[in-house]
Design a protein around this motif. Structure first.
Motif, PDB file in Angstrom:
ATOM      1  N   VAL A 121      40.824  42.930  36.565  1.00 22.56           N
ATOM      2  CA  VAL A 121      42.013  42.743  35.722  1.00 22.56           C
ATOM      3  C   VAL A 121      42.793  41.504  36.167  1.00 22.56           C
ATOM      4  CG1 VAL A 121      44.265  43.732  35.111  1.00 22.56           C
ATOM      5  CG2 VAL A 121      42.218  45.160  35.053  1.00 22.56           C
ATOM      6  N   VAL A 122      42.975  41.343  37.461  1.00 21.37           N
ATOM      7  CA  VAL A 122      43.725  40.187  37.961  1.00 21.37           C
ATOM      8  C   VAL A 122      42.997  38.887  37.627  1.00 21.37           C
ATOM      9  CG1 VAL A 122      44.546  39.018  40.052  1.00 21.37           C
ATOM     10  CG2 VAL A 122      44.957  41.461  39.744  1.00 21.37           C
ATOM     11  N   LEU A 123      41.705  38.844  37.881  1.00 22.50           N
ATOM     12  CA  LEU A 123      40.955  37.610  37.610  1.00 22.50           C
ATOM     13  C   LEU A 123      40.895  37.299  36.116  1.00 22.50           C
ATOM     14  CD1 LEU A 123      38.035  37.974  40.155  1.00 22.50           C
ATOM     15  CD2 LEU A 123      39.873  36.303  40.224  1.00 22.50           C
ATOM     16  N   ARG A 124      40.621  38.293  35.304  1.00 20.32           N
ATOM     17  CA  ARG A 124      40.457  38.051  33.861  1.00 20.32           C
ATOM     18  C   ARG A 124      41.781  37.787  33.165  1.00 20.32           C
ATOM     19  NH1 ARG A 124      37.791  36.694  30.608  1.00 20.32           N
ATOM     20  NH2 ARG A 124      37.560  38.358  29.126  1.00 20.32           N
ATOM     21  N   TYR A 125      42.821  38.539  33.495  1.00 21.20           N
ATOM     22  CA  TYR A 125      44.047  38.471  32.705  1.00 21.20           C
ATOM     23  C   TYR A 125      45.201  37.766  33.409  1.00 21.20           C
ATOM     24  CZ  TYR A 125      41.195  41.500  29.963  1.00 21.20           C
ATOM     25  OH  TYR A 125      40.141  41.993  29.242  1.00 21.20           O
ATOM     26  N   TRP A 126      45.248  37.759  34.728  1.00 21.79           N
ATOM     27  CA  TRP A 126      46.277  37.002  35.442  1.00 21.79           C
ATOM     28  C   TRP A 126      45.786  35.582  35.679  1.00 21.79           C
ATOM     29  CZ3 TRP A 126      51.164  36.582  36.798  1.00 21.79           C
ATOM     30  CH2 TRP A 126      51.509  35.740  37.843  1.00 21.79           C
ATOM     31  N   GLU A 127      44.564  35.464  36.175  1.00 20.76           N
ATOM     32  CA  GLU A 127      43.988  34.143  36.442  1.00 20.76           C
ATOM     33  C   GLU A 127      43.384  33.501  35.201  1.00 20.76           C
ATOM     34  OE1 GLU A 127      43.996  32.345  39.265  1.00 20.76           O
ATOM     35  OE2 GLU A 127      45.276  33.897  40.130  1.00 20.76           O
ATOM     36  N   ASP A 128      43.214  34.269  34.132  1.00 17.87           N
ATOM     37  CA  ASP A 128      42.656  33.795  32.866  1.00 17.87           C
ATOM     38  C   ASP A 128      41.263  33.194  33.055  1.00 17.87           C
ATOM     39  OD1 ASP A 128      42.749  33.534  30.121  1.00 17.87           O
ATOM     40  OD2 ASP A 128      43.577  31.505  30.199  1.00 17.87           O
ATOM     41  N   ARG A 129      40.451  33.888  33.837  1.00 22.12           N
ATOM     42  CA  ARG A 129      39.078  33.441  34.057  1.00 22.12           C
ATOM     43  C   ARG A 129      38.145  34.048  33.028  1.00 22.12           C
ATOM     44  NH1 ARG A 129      37.275  32.833  40.206  1.00 22.12           N
ATOM     45  NH2 ARG A 129      39.076  31.705  40.998  1.00 22.12           N
ATOM     46  N   SER A 130      37.057  33.358  32.781  1.00 19.10           N
ATOM     47  CA  SER A 130      36.041  33.872  31.861  1.00 19.10           C
ATOM     48  C   SER A 130      35.280  35.016  32.545  1.00 19.10           C
ATOM     49  CB  SER A 130      35.058  32.761  31.489  1.00 19.10           C
ATOM     50  OG  SER A 130      34.268  32.421  32.616  1.00 19.10           O
ATOM     51  N   VAL A 131      34.491  35.723  31.760  1.00 23.49           N
ATOM     52  CA  VAL A 131      33.671  36.807  32.300  1.00 23.49           C
ATOM     53  C   VAL A 131      32.722  36.243  33.349  1.00 23.49           C
ATOM     54  CG1 VAL A 131      31.854  38.467  31.727  1.00 23.49           C
ATOM     55  CG2 VAL A 131      33.852  38.250  30.245  1.00 23.49           C
ATOM     56  N   GLU A 132      32.116  35.097  33.055  1.00 17.85           N
ATOM     57  CA  GLU A 132      31.154  34.495  33.984  1.00 17.85           C
ATOM     58  C   GLU A 132      31.824  34.058  35.283  1.00 17.85           C
ATOM     59  OE1 GLU A 132      31.429  33.688  30.694  1.00 17.85           O
ATOM     60  OE2 GLU A 132      29.683  34.870  30.102  1.00 17.85           O
ATOM     61  N   GLU A 133      33.010  33.456  35.191  1.00 21.22           N
ATOM     62  CA  GLU A 133      33.731  33.041  36.395  1.00 21.22           C
ATOM     63  C   GLU A 133      34.130  34.252  37.233  1.00 21.22           C
ATOM     64  OE1 GLU A 133      35.988  28.983  34.902  1.00 21.22           O
ATOM     65  OE2 GLU A 133      36.827  30.925  34.350  1.00 21.22           O
ATOM     66  N   THR A 134      34.558  35.303  36.566  1.00 23.69           N
ATOM     67  CA  THR A 134      34.934  36.523  37.269  1.00 23.69           C
ATOM     68  C   THR A 134      33.713  37.137  37.953  1.00 23.69           C
ATOM     69  OG1 THR A 134      36.716  36.918  35.692  1.00 23.69           O
ATOM     70  CG2 THR A 134      35.977  38.805  36.981  1.00 23.69           C
ATOM     71  N   ALA A 135      32.595  37.156  37.249  1.00 26.58           N
ATOM     72  CA  ALA A 135      31.359  37.696  37.826  1.00 26.58           C
ATOM     73  C   ALA A 135      30.961  36.910  39.066  1.00 26.58           C
ATOM     74  CB  ALA A 135      30.238  37.667  36.789  1.00 26.58           C
ATOM     75  N   SER A 136      31.064  35.600  38.989  1.00 29.42           N
ATOM     76  CA  SER A 136      30.720  34.759  40.138  1.00 29.42           C
ATOM     77  C   SER A 136      31.648  35.041  41.322  1.00 29.42           C
ATOM     78  CB  SER A 136      30.800  33.284  39.735  1.00 29.42           C
ATOM     79  OG  SER A 136      30.603  32.469  40.849  1.00 29.42           O
ATOM     80  N   ALA A 137      32.944  35.157  41.049  1.00 28.43           N
ATOM     81  CA  ALA A 137      33.915  35.409  42.121  1.00 28.43           C
ATOM     82  C   ALA A 137      33.688  36.761  42.787  1.00 28.43           C
ATOM     83  CB  ALA A 137      35.336  35.335  41.574  1.00 28.43           C
ATOM     84  N   MET A 138      33.189  37.721  42.020  1.00 32.95           N
ATOM     85  CA  MET A 138      33.012  39.071  42.551  1.00 32.95           C
ATOM     86  C   MET A 138      31.583  39.380  42.972  1.00 32.95           C
ATOM     87  SD  MET A 138      35.495  41.271  40.077  1.00 32.95           S
ATOM     88  CE  MET A 138      35.145  42.750  41.001  1.00 32.95           C
ATOM     89  N   ASN A 139      30.695  38.396  42.854  1.00 28.62           N
ATOM     90  CA  ASN A 139      29.285  38.633  43.173  1.00 28.62           C
ATOM     91  C   ASN A 139      28.736  39.785  42.337  1.00 28.62           C
ATOM     92  OD1 ASN A 139      28.489  36.651  44.884  1.00 28.62           O
ATOM     93  ND2 ASN A 139      28.694  37.859  46.747  1.00 28.62           N
ATOM     94  N   ALA A 140      29.003  39.735  41.050  1.00 17.67           N
ATOM     95  CA  ALA A 140      28.567  40.800  40.149  1.00 17.67           C
ATOM     96  C   ALA A 140      27.968  40.168  38.897  1.00 17.67           C
ATOM     97  CB  ALA A 140      29.758  41.680  39.771  1.00 17.67           C
TER      98      ALA A 140
END
Length: 170
Positions: A121-140
């Motif tokens: 939630v923080v990465l996608r909606y606070w940081e406004d990251r894409s799904v791919e960027e969020t996946a990369s940041a979380m190793n998912a």
């Protein structure tokens, strides 16, 4: 690059990004300001050790956010067997013009999410990251991020009520 220039460049970066990292860490920790400070310190320490390489990447700020998120998730894995969360938030400074009850309501709702859901939630909606960027940041995987996002937003709707528009700023 000279060592002093290297240190000056890092100090400038750290000063410029530490406020944003702290705000993100506060959201990740659901308002635990002491833990947020610790996470930012650890993140900045890790960045300093690798600054020669980090300073050459396309987006050092994004790299720092990824390090913060991974540091938070690692901390959550380690602490799960030793520490227990408390129900009440510590006293916080009065923010001029901020609706503190709204802030506390949102932080409490975030705090009731599992750590990985909160990070999504923080990465996608606070940081406004894409799904791919969020996946990369979380190793998912991207699919895992989309699933977690859906579950986390559903859980927030349960906690905050179906009409979450009252919590959005005009």
């Amino acid at each position: 690059m000279r060592q002093s220039a290297h240190a000056d460049e890092y100090a400038e970066f750290a000063a410029a990004r530490s406020g944003h990292l702290y705000r993100s860490a506060c959201l990740l920790t659901a308002g635990d300001t002491h833990l947020a400070e610790d996470l930012v310190q650890e993140t900045l320490g890790r960045l300093y050790l690798r600054w020669g390489r980090v300073s050459r990447v396309d987006n050092p700020a994004g790299y720092a956010q990824t390090v913060l998120t991974r540091t938070f998730l690692a901390h959550q894995r380690r602490r799960s067997s030793r520490e227990r969360a408390v129900a009440a938030f510590p006293d916080v400074a009065d923010c001029a013009g901020a609706d503190m009850s709204l802030r506390l309501t949102l932080l409490q709702a975030l705090g009731r999410l599992p750590a990985k859901d909160r990070a999504v939630v923080v990465l996608r909606y606070w940081e406004d990251r894409s799904v791919e960027e969020t996946a990369s940041a979380m190793n998912a995987s991207s699919a895992a991020v989309r699933t977690r996002c859906s579950r986390a937003l559903g859980r927030l709707r349960e906690l905050l009520g179906e009409d979450m528009s009252e919590y959005a700023r005009p």
